[in-house]
Design a protein around this motif. Structure first.
Motif, PDB file in Angstrom:
ATOM      1  N   THR A 234      -7.526  16.029 -34.390  1.00 41.56           N
ATOM      2  CA  THR A 234      -7.150  16.224 -32.989  1.00 41.56           C
ATOM      3  C   THR A 234      -5.691  15.835 -32.812  1.00 41.56           C
ATOM      4  N   ARG A 235      -4.990  16.605 -32.016  1.00 41.86           N
ATOM      5  CA  ARG A 235      -3.581  16.308 -31.773  1.00 41.86           C
ATOM      6  C   ARG A 235      -3.163  16.955 -30.460  1.00 41.86           C
TER       7      ARG A 235
ATOM      8  N   PRO B 100      -6.104  14.113 -26.633  1.00 40.01           N
ATOM      9  CA  PRO B 100      -7.006  13.450 -27.584  1.00 40.01           C
ATOM     10  C   PRO B 100      -7.467  12.084 -27.084  1.00 40.01           C
ATOM     11  N   VAL B 101      -8.701  11.737 -27.431  1.00 47.40           N
ATOM     12  CA  VAL B 101      -9.305  10.466 -27.054  1.00 47.40           C
ATOM     13  C   VAL B 101      -9.982   9.897 -28.287  1.00 47.40           C
ATOM     14  N   THR B 102      -9.744   8.624 -28.580  1.00 48.77           N
ATOM     15  CA  THR B 102     -10.465   7.943 -29.648  1.00 48.77           C
ATOM     16  C   THR B 102     -11.511   7.055 -29.004  1.00 48.77           C
ATOM     17  N   ALA B 103     -12.780   7.356 -29.249  1.00 47.40           N
ATOM     18  CA  ALA B 103     -13.875   6.660 -28.580  1.00 47.40           C
ATOM     19  C   ALA B 103     -14.760   5.967 -29.595  1.00 47.40           C
TER      20      ALA B 103
ATOM     21  N   GLY C   9     -18.746   3.550 -35.413  1.00 43.09           N
ATOM     22  CA  GLY C   9     -17.356   3.865 -35.720  1.00 43.09           C
ATOM     23  C   GLY C   9     -16.713   4.618 -34.573  1.00 43.09           C
ATOM     24  N   HIS C  10     -15.526   5.162 -34.815  1.00 40.52           N
ATOM     25  CA  HIS C  10     -14.790   5.869 -33.785  1.00 40.52           C
ATOM     26  C   HIS C  10     -14.910   7.383 -33.950  1.00 40.52           C
ATOM     27  N   LEU C  11     -14.940   8.062 -32.813  1.00 41.45           N
ATOM     28  CA  LEU C  11     -14.948   9.516 -32.781  1.00 41.45           C
ATOM     29  C   LEU C  11     -13.610   9.993 -32.231  1.00 41.45           C
ATOM     30  N   ALA C  12     -12.976  10.914 -32.920  1.00 38.13           N
ATOM     31  CA  ALA C  12     -11.711  11.495 -32.457  1.00 38.13           C
ATOM     32  C   ALA C  12     -12.045  12.706 -31.596  1.00 38.13           C
ATOM     33  N   LEU C  13     -11.964  12.528 -30.284  1.00 43.95           N
ATOM     34  CA  LEU C  13     -12.326  13.585 -29.347  1.00 43.95           C
ATOM     35  C   LEU C  13     -11.073  14.273 -28.831  1.00 43.95           C
ATOM     36  N   GLU C  14     -11.260  15.468 -28.292  1.00 43.99           N
ATOM     37  CA  GLU C  14     -10.107  16.264 -27.869  1.00 43.99           C
ATOM     38  C   GLU C  14      -9.863  16.235 -26.369  1.00 43.99           C
ATOM     39  N   SER C  15     -10.739  15.609 -25.605  1.00 39.79           N
ATOM     40  CA  SER C  15     -10.539  15.597 -24.153  1.00 39.79           C
ATOM     41  C   SER C  15     -11.395  14.523 -23.504  1.00 39.79           C
ATOM     42  N   GLY C  16     -11.047  14.197 -22.266  1.00 30.45           N
ATOM     43  CA  GLY C  16     -11.852  13.271 -21.488  1.00 30.45           C
ATOM     44  C   GLY C  16     -13.230  13.830 -21.199  1.00 30.45           C
TER      45      GLY C  16
END
Length: 238
Positions: free
Chosen positions: A36-37, A46-49, A56-63
């Motif tokens: 994601t970028r 991008p959102v790291t949740a 662990g963390h999920l690299a998400l692309e939006s709120g």
């Protein structure tokens, strides 16, 4: 119209075409197929949740994707989550690619691919993309869902409960009393908050039990002291 399924079976590997002969892909070890970028040409933020489901963390692309994760992450029926889990490719009638936003698994072994889309952007292009993805999932026995967002009240409630994901160290000392009180008839949140000795420990324990589903409330309505609550037995804590 047959789709090609490209996965990354591990974070160290490269993309792999999965032929589905004999076994499904190893969903519990999949890595995102793309990073994601954000850029001047990319509308995603991008959102790291952090996910309690995966630890662990999920690299998400939006709120909006984060809203979906907040809803799924608290459910004991959800056993795993993967962001950007697969790239689907079609060559006929024309070349076409699509990366769904999220993969979830449940306790029964079912796998669901999710596309997240703002309702204002449910256009013809997305409908075609969605139809293709739904057909591809049906062909391999997976489910497919489109998430268009939460109602304002439910979203605010989940944001509030998000702060109570971690089980408090004192939970064991007060949880039995909370559940015993909640087992009564016509119980409201104020009845449970009355167990608090002024330290706030009982209140935070109540909110944690609401977050993990042990205590059920109507999340589509504003939460107040008069909100009805009951035990569901759907908690995530062991």
């Amino acid at each position: 119209m047959t789709a090609e399924w490209w996965f990354k079976p591990s974070s160290e590997g490269s993309g792999l075409l999965w032929d589905w002969c004999g076994a499904p892909p190893p969903v519990y070890s999949l890595a995102p197929v793309r990073r994601t970028r954000s850029s001047e040409h990319n509308r995603h933020i991008p959102v790291t949740a952090f996910s309690t489901t995966t630890g662990g963390h999920l690299a998400l692309e939006s709120g909006l994707e984060h809203d979906l994760v907040r809803r799924l992450d608290r459910l004991s029926s959800v056993t795993w989550l993967v962001a950007q889990p697969v790239e689907l490719r079609w060559t006929e009638p024309r070349k076409f690619r699509h990366v769904p936003d999220l993969l979830s698994t449940d306790a029964g072994g079912a796998v669901t691919l999710w596309d997240v889309r703002n309702p204002r952007r449910l256009d013809e292009k997305f409908t075609l993309q969605s139809d293709k993805t739904r057909s591809a999932c049906a062909a391999v026995g997976w489910r497919y869902e489109v998430f268009t967002g939460l109602g304002e009240v439910e979203r605010l409630n989940l944001l509030w409960l998000h702060g109570y994901r971690r089980r408090p160290s004192w939970q064991g000392g007060i949880e039995e009393a909370i559940l015993a009180t909640a087992a009564g008839r016509c119980v409201v949140l104020d009845d449970l908050f009355a167990l608090d000795d002024g330290s706030g420990q009982a209140k935070s324990a109540v909110w944690h039990l609401v977050w993990n589903g042990t205590l059920q409330v109507d999340l589509e309505s504003k939460l107040t002291g008069r909100t009805s609550v009951r035990i569901t037995g759907d908690g995530t804590d062991g």
